[in-house]
Design an enzyme around this catalytic site. Structure first.
Site, PDB file in Angstrom:
ATOM      1  N   HIS A 185       1.790   1.217   0.673  1.00  0.00           N
ATOM      2  CA  HIS A 185       0.573   0.287   1.024  1.00  0.00           C
ATOM      3  C   HIS A 185       0.122   0.131  -0.218  1.00  0.00           C
ATOM      4  CE1 HIS A 185       0.551   1.390   4.930  1.00  0.00           C
ATOM      5  NE2 HIS A 185       0.977   3.211   4.637  1.00  0.00           N
ATOM      6  N   GLU A 233      -6.354   1.315   4.430  1.00  0.00           N
ATOM      7  CA  GLU A 233      -4.990   1.217   3.676  1.00  0.00           C
ATOM      8  C   GLU A 233      -3.747   0.182   4.463  1.00  0.00           C
ATOM      9  OE1 GLU A 233      -1.745   4.514   5.569  1.00  0.00           O
ATOM     10  OE2 GLU A 233      -2.794   3.281   6.459  1.00  0.00           O
ATOM     11  N   ASP A 237      -1.566   5.522  -8.788  1.00  0.00           N
ATOM     12  CA  ASP A 237      -0.855   3.524  -8.598  1.00  0.00           C
ATOM     13  C   ASP A 237       0.150   3.402  -8.770  1.00  0.00           C
ATOM     14  OD1 ASP A 237      -1.244   1.011  -8.532  1.00  0.00           O
ATOM     15  OD2 ASP A 237      -1.673   0.648 -10.251  1.00  0.00           O
ATOM     16  N   HIS A 238       0.958   3.249  -8.017  1.00  0.00           N
ATOM     17  CA  HIS A 238       2.279   3.535  -8.368  1.00  0.00           C
ATOM     18  C   HIS A 238       3.536   4.286  -8.470  1.00  0.00           C
ATOM     19  CE1 HIS A 238       1.442  -1.016  -8.874  1.00  0.00           C
ATOM     20  NE2 HIS A 238       3.003  -1.672  -8.406  1.00  0.00           N
ATOM     21  N   CYS A 291       4.703   4.358   8.977  1.00  0.00           N
ATOM     22  CA  CYS A 291       4.360   5.254   8.242  1.00  0.00           C
ATOM     23  C   CYS A 291       4.965   6.719   8.005  1.00  0.00           C
ATOM     24  CB  CYS A 291       3.418   5.393   8.494  1.00  0.00           C
ATOM     25  SG  CYS A 291       2.121   4.523   8.100  1.00  0.00           S
ATOM     26  N   HIS A 327       3.457   6.597   0.558  1.00  0.00           N
ATOM     27  CA  HIS A 327       3.791   7.511   1.473  1.00  0.00           C
ATOM     28  C   HIS A 327       5.315   7.499   2.368  1.00  0.00           C
ATOM     29  CE1 HIS A 327       0.866   6.447   4.684  1.00  0.00           C
ATOM     30  NE2 HIS A 327       1.991   6.024   4.442  1.00  0.00           N
ATOM     31  N   HIS A 332       7.303   4.147   2.305  1.00  0.00           N
ATOM     32  CA  HIS A 332       7.138   2.956   2.385  1.00  0.00           C
ATOM     33  C   HIS A 332       5.272   2.617   1.514  1.00  0.00           C
ATOM     34  CE1 HIS A 332       5.050   4.483   5.459  1.00  0.00           C
ATOM     35  NE2 HIS A 332       4.237   3.343   5.409  1.00  0.00           N
TER      36      HIS A 332
END
Ligand code: NI
Length: 138
Positions: free
Chosen positions: A41, A126, A79-80, A33, A14, A39
């Site tokens: 998490h 997170e 996811d991913h 962030c 995100h 980047h």
């Protein structure tokens, strides 16, 4: 009434930013962030539901069914992936953990209600140090 929690895990990218702010103001507000090149998490998602115990099974809900609902409706979408770009229920929202927890609640709440149980809490971690708890719009 008894509560049961299922944990699921996902990794996602995100960026926290406002496009009407310059990079410096985004950095001052959102820290790392706001990194322009994204980047990721490793998130832990805790879904807590509540209800009465079914005397035939001893369960509030079959936890495998709860896991399947979370995987099909949340994990498979996120996811991913990139939360800002890829996730339909986050379109147009700032990709904060707060907004993500609310988005996940809004996806799951109607699917859990039809099982004759209630969604009680979405807890979204997170990092090991930061997490959100959302109990619905109360
Ligand atoms: Ni971040």
């Amino acid at each position: 009434m008894i509560l049961i929690t299922r944990r699921e895990h996902f990794s996602a990218a995100h960026r926290l930013f406002r496009d009407n702010w310059d990079d410096q103001k985004n950095l001052d507000t959102f820290g790392n962030c706001s990194n322009p090149n994204w980047h990721g998490h490793n998130y832990n998602l805790f879904v807590t539901v509540k209800g009465e115990i079914n005397p035939e099974t001893g369960f509030v809900v079959n936890i495998k069914l709860l896991s399947k609902i979370i995987k099909e409706n949340i994990i498979s979408k996120i996811d991913h992936r990139n939360i800002n770009i890829d996730v339909d229920f986050m379109k147009g929202k700032l990709a904060s953990t707060e907004n993500l927890a609310i988005g996940i609640w809004d996806q799951l709440e109607p699917l859990i209600k039809v099982l004759d149980i209630e969604l009680h809490c979405i807890k979204l971690m997170e990092t090991e140090n930061n997490y959100i708890e959302y109990y619905g719009n109360k």
